[in-house]
Motif scaffolding. Structure first.
Motif, short mmCIF file in Angstrom:
data_model
loop_
_atom_site.label_atom_id
_atom_site.label_comp_id
_atom_site.label_asym_id
_atom_site.label_seq_id
_atom_site.Cartn_x
_atom_site.Cartn_y
_atom_site.Cartn_z
N UNK A 174 10.16 -8.96 -21.35
CA UNK A 174 10.34 -9.61 -20.08
C UNK A 174 9.67 -10.42 -18.99
N UNK A 175 9.86 -11.06 -18.28
CA UNK A 175 8.95 -11.63 -17.44
C UNK A 175 8.30 -11.09 -15.91
N UNK A 176 8.97 -9.81 -15.78
CA UNK A 176 8.51 -9.03 -14.20
C UNK A 176 9.57 -7.55 -14.59
N UNK A 177 9.39 -6.99 -14.17
CA UNK A 177 10.30 -5.33 -13.62
C UNK A 177 9.55 -4.92 -11.86
N UNK B 86 18.04 -8.08 -2.84
CA UNK B 86 17.25 -8.27 -1.70
C UNK B 86 15.22 -8.58 -1.84
N UNK B 87 14.78 -8.27 -1.01
CA UNK B 87 13.34 -8.69 -1.16
C UNK B 87 12.69 -7.75 -2.00
N UNK B 88 11.66 -8.16 -3.02
CA UNK B 88 10.42 -7.19 -4.11
C UNK B 88 9.73 -6.01 -3.08
N UNK B 89 9.92 -4.96 -2.89
CA UNK B 89 9.49 -4.05 -2.95
C UNK B 89 7.62 -3.19 -2.92
N UNK B 90 8.54 -3.17 -4.43
CA UNK B 90 7.14 -3.02 -5.95
C UNK B 90 6.87 -3.80 -6.85
N UNK B 91 5.98 -4.13 -6.99
CA UNK B 91 6.06 -4.76 -8.81
C UNK B 91 5.56 -4.21 -9.80
N UNK B 92 6.45 -3.32 -10.64
CA UNK B 92 5.91 -2.34 -11.37
C UNK B 92 5.39 -3.10 -12.86
N UNK B 93 5.97 -4.16 -13.48
CA UNK B 93 5.59 -4.72 -14.43
C UNK B 93 5.37 -6.58 -14.44
N UNK B 94 4.41 -6.63 -14.73
CA UNK B 94 4.45 -8.50 -15.16
C UNK B 94 4.85 -8.44 -16.81
N UNK C 40 11.28 -1.85 -25.32
CA UNK C 40 10.15 -1.93 -24.15
C UNK C 40 9.68 -0.65 -23.07
N UNK C 41 8.68 -0.15 -23.03
CA UNK C 41 8.48 1.46 -22.35
C UNK C 41 7.69 0.49 -21.00
N UNK C 42 7.53 1.26 -19.97
CA UNK C 42 7.09 0.79 -19.04
C UNK C 42 6.35 2.61 -17.80
N UNK C 43 5.66 2.21 -17.78
CA UNK C 43 4.78 3.76 -16.79
C UNK C 43 3.62 3.15 -15.86
N UNK C 44 3.75 4.29 -14.59
CA UNK C 44 3.29 3.81 -13.59
C UNK C 44 2.75 4.86 -13.10
N UNK C 45 1.99 4.58 -11.98
CA UNK C 45 2.09 5.03 -10.62
C UNK C 45 2.49 4.35 -9.35
N UNK C 46 2.76 4.95 -8.47
CA UNK C 46 3.52 3.60 -7.03
C UNK C 46 2.77 4.69 -5.88
N UNK D 105 13.34 -8.65 -14.72
CA UNK D 105 13.85 -10.41 -15.26
C UNK D 105 13.10 -11.04 -16.94
N UNK D 106 14.01 -11.77 -16.90
CA UNK D 106 13.59 -12.22 -18.60
C UNK D 106 13.56 -14.25 -18.50
N UNK D 107 13.26 -13.91 -19.30
CA UNK D 107 12.83 -16.21 -19.63
C UNK D 107 14.47 -16.17 -19.25
#
Length: 182
Positions: free
Chosen positions: A76-79, A90-98, A110-116, A147-149
């Motif tokens: 992925x190129x981003x989430x 709509x507009x991006x309000x939080x980036x979760x991953x590059x 692909x697994x993602x995790x984190x805190x906002x 998003x992907x390439x």
């Protein structure tokens, strides 16, 4: 063969009930989720990739934890979280991953995790309280976009809604080592 299927169905049912009870007991704050697919994109994509996301607020409202599982994507190129109702971009309000790549090329997971936190808010939410994002999540007017390439504007998408989706049973029983946290 029929008895094996019966046993497997019983195991899945027991796991689903145990997972659901654990979810109810472990809730600290509000829970939100999204089920991602290409058909939810605007315009829809022909991607066969899918995904799920879970969001959990903490008791004092200072952070939202997230867990995202994507299948059928090697990279992925981003989430992001975008503001927008179903059928609207709509507009991006939080980036979760590059950019991220699947851990095992043949598995394509692909697994993602984190805190906002408040500091992660951007676009129309920049400088606002985290409660603004939580309010949008409660109203169902934000979505996860991956998003992907190949699909630079978004390959799979899912509207964020209150609670956990019915598919939690499938996600819990089929995701190897990536079950939804309770």
């Amino acid at each position: 063969m029929l008895s094996i299927l019966t046993i497997l169905a019983a195991i899945i049912s027991i796991s689903a009930v145990a997972g659901s009870l654990g979810s109810l007991q472990a809730q600290e704050g509000e829970t939100f989720s999204a089920t991602l697919s290409g058909k939810e994109e605007v315009p829809p994509t022909d991607s066969s990739a899918t995904g799920w996301a879970k969001f959990q607020t903490n008791d004092n409202g200072t952070q939202v934890s997230y867990w995202i599982n994507l299948t059928g994507l090697n990279e992925i190129t981003g989430a992001h979280i975008h503001n927008g109702s179903a059928g609207q971009n709509g507009d991006i309000v939080v980036s979760l991953s590059g950019q991220q790549s699947a851990e095992n090329g043949s598995n394509s997971t692909i697994s993602l995790n984190g805190n906002i936190t408040q500091n992660d808010l951007q676009g129309p939410l920049k400088g606002k309280e985290l409660s603004e994002l939580v309010g949008l999540m409660s109203d169902g007017v934000v979505y996860v976009n991956v998003h992907s390439g190949e699909f630079q504007n978004g390959e799979i998408r899912g509207q964020i809604v209150s609670g956990l989706p019915e598919t939690e049973i499938n996600m819990t029983s089929t995701a190897s080592n990536n079950t939804i946290p309770n």
